[in-house]
Design a protein around this motif. Sequence first.
Motif, PDB file in Angstrom:
ATOM      1  N   PRO A  12      37.889  73.622-102.626  1.00 28.31           N
ATOM      2  CA  PRO A  12      38.343  75.138-102.555  1.00 28.31           C
ATOM      3  C   PRO A  12      39.290  75.016-103.884  1.00 28.31           C
ATOM      4  N   LEU A  13      39.334  76.375-104.511  1.00 26.80           N
ATOM      5  CA  LEU A  13      40.296  76.467-105.739  1.00 26.80           C
ATOM      6  C   LEU A  13      41.372  77.579-105.201  1.00 26.80           C
ATOM      7  N   PRO A  14      42.612  76.832-104.800  1.00 27.12           N
ATOM      8  CA  PRO A  14      43.516  77.956-104.268  1.00 27.12           C
ATOM      9  C   PRO A  14      43.928  78.881-105.204  1.00 27.12           C
ATOM     10  N   ASP A  15      44.289  80.176-104.717  1.00 28.27           N
ATOM     11  CA  ASP A  15      44.670  81.240-105.516  1.00 28.27           C
ATOM     12  C   ASP A  15      45.975  81.616-104.919  1.00 28.27           C
ATOM     13  N   SER A  18      46.023  82.012-101.123  1.00 25.68           N
ATOM     14  CA  SER A  18      45.692  81.061-100.206  1.00 25.68           C
ATOM     15  C   SER A  18      46.379  79.762-100.698  1.00 25.68           C
TER      16      SER A  18
END
Lengths: 139, 383
Positions: A12-15, A18
């Motif tokens: 997952p690529l946190p943004d 998130s």
Amino acid sequence: MSDSDALKKPVPLPDADSRVYWEGANQGKFMFQRCNSCGKAQFYSRSLCSHCQGKELQWLAARGRGKVASFSVVHRAPIRAFAADVPYVVALIDMDEGFRFMCNVIHCDAQAVRIGMPVKVVFEERPGSSQKIPQVELM
Amino acid sequence: MKSKAIISGVHDTKVGALPQSTCMSLHTEAGLGAIEDAGLKVSDVDGLLTAYSFTSPQLMLGSVFAEYVGLKPRVSASISMGGVTAGLLVAQAVALVESGKCRHVLCLTGDNRLTGLGEKVQAMLADVGHPQYEQPYGMSVPAAFAQAAQAYMHEFGMTHEHMAAVAVNQRANAAKHPNAHMKKPITMEDVGNSKMVASPLRMLDCCLVSDGGAAVIVSAGDAARDLPKTAVRILGVGEGYTHEHIFMSPSLVDFGCKDSAATALGEAGLKHADVDCAHVYDCFSSTLLICLESMGFYQRGEAGGAALSGEFAIDGRFPLNTNGGLLSYGSSGAAGGMFHVVEAVRQLRRECGERQVKDAEVAFAHTLGGIFSGHCSIVLGRI
Ligand SMILES: [Zn+2]
């Protein structure tokens, strides 16, 4: 795609929405949002409440307990990175705090999983990634 | 009363493994075929609605097609909403002709997914999963649909046999279609012995991956008198949306199909029992049974028994997916749903030969996109 890339599970690529959730996971906490206006919990975290569109949300740590709402034992992986894991369980978990999320039921016999079983959240470390992944185990 | 739109022309290409086909060749064959079927010229088409392609991912697919064949539409749009798209093209076309913006709208779908993508297609489909909350867990599309199937078995007693009966019936129907992708008869045992993909779904519970294309032309109601073939009236259209990702669905047993079917039947002024044949999106055998019950064609827990007792056969009480559906006729991206619309029109025109449902007057077509995420229902009637 190189061979080693093809074998890497999606990370997952946190943004901005998130980051708290994924950083919480790295510290062993399952973070979720509760709306100050309507009081409802939501997963996944957002910039507003999807129940009432309220903008004031508080972050809370879940107790980490829930039940299997449904599941499937996957025998044919969608991508090569999961091929070595079959059969594995993809499940929907209803958390005690009143929201649902998807994860794997790990460290169990895949054929033993049933709807309604109580589970607890654990955080999985994956090779080649510093991001811990929320998962569940049967209680 | 507003002037109801009609379907004036339909066409579908061969389906299956078509190694010589391209996205554009399938669009051209389906599009020009439908125009010819309606007795029109390319220049008569003033509206163009297309879907999307995996093998030829274009930003402006409709524009690419229009340029390729020399079509200059007054209205053009491409809609990308997964498997529900075919129905949405028809729904938007209805609005265009009923508002007077267009007279003949070409609704066009097609993709050469089987020979153009091969094994890559499963990974591309799995991309529908949420990148942060689903894809890290190895969720395949079958595994996502299986969440509802498993819940349905638990709650309403759906069984492996119920699902298998759907697959067996549709293979028998496909055998009666000259163009179907898979015609070799299968038995209940064959379904039960096929490889488990994502429990409870086995290989023969899952739709095919095919090359193919399909198109329909939606025309203004008063165009019916000029047609070479029996016109079919669009009596009602409805849509329904509840979520995008399966973990966000408010229910695992009721979906947007409940609203879309109620809206379409309501607009048509008809009841479930008025439907003579149904053509319902069947990406998985379980999906079909769940949607039939959520839409109200069967009571909870009763669609499976109906499948087992033969009610879905062409001469049964509720003829269903008479072309063989996505499970056996073919599934080519957005064209999968359009095959259902084409078959519904052919049933009402009484063109189906040994697949013909006797005295079919009202047909119901339904498309579904995402993981039960978006739904479109269309009620069609013989004029
Ligand atoms: Zn709220």
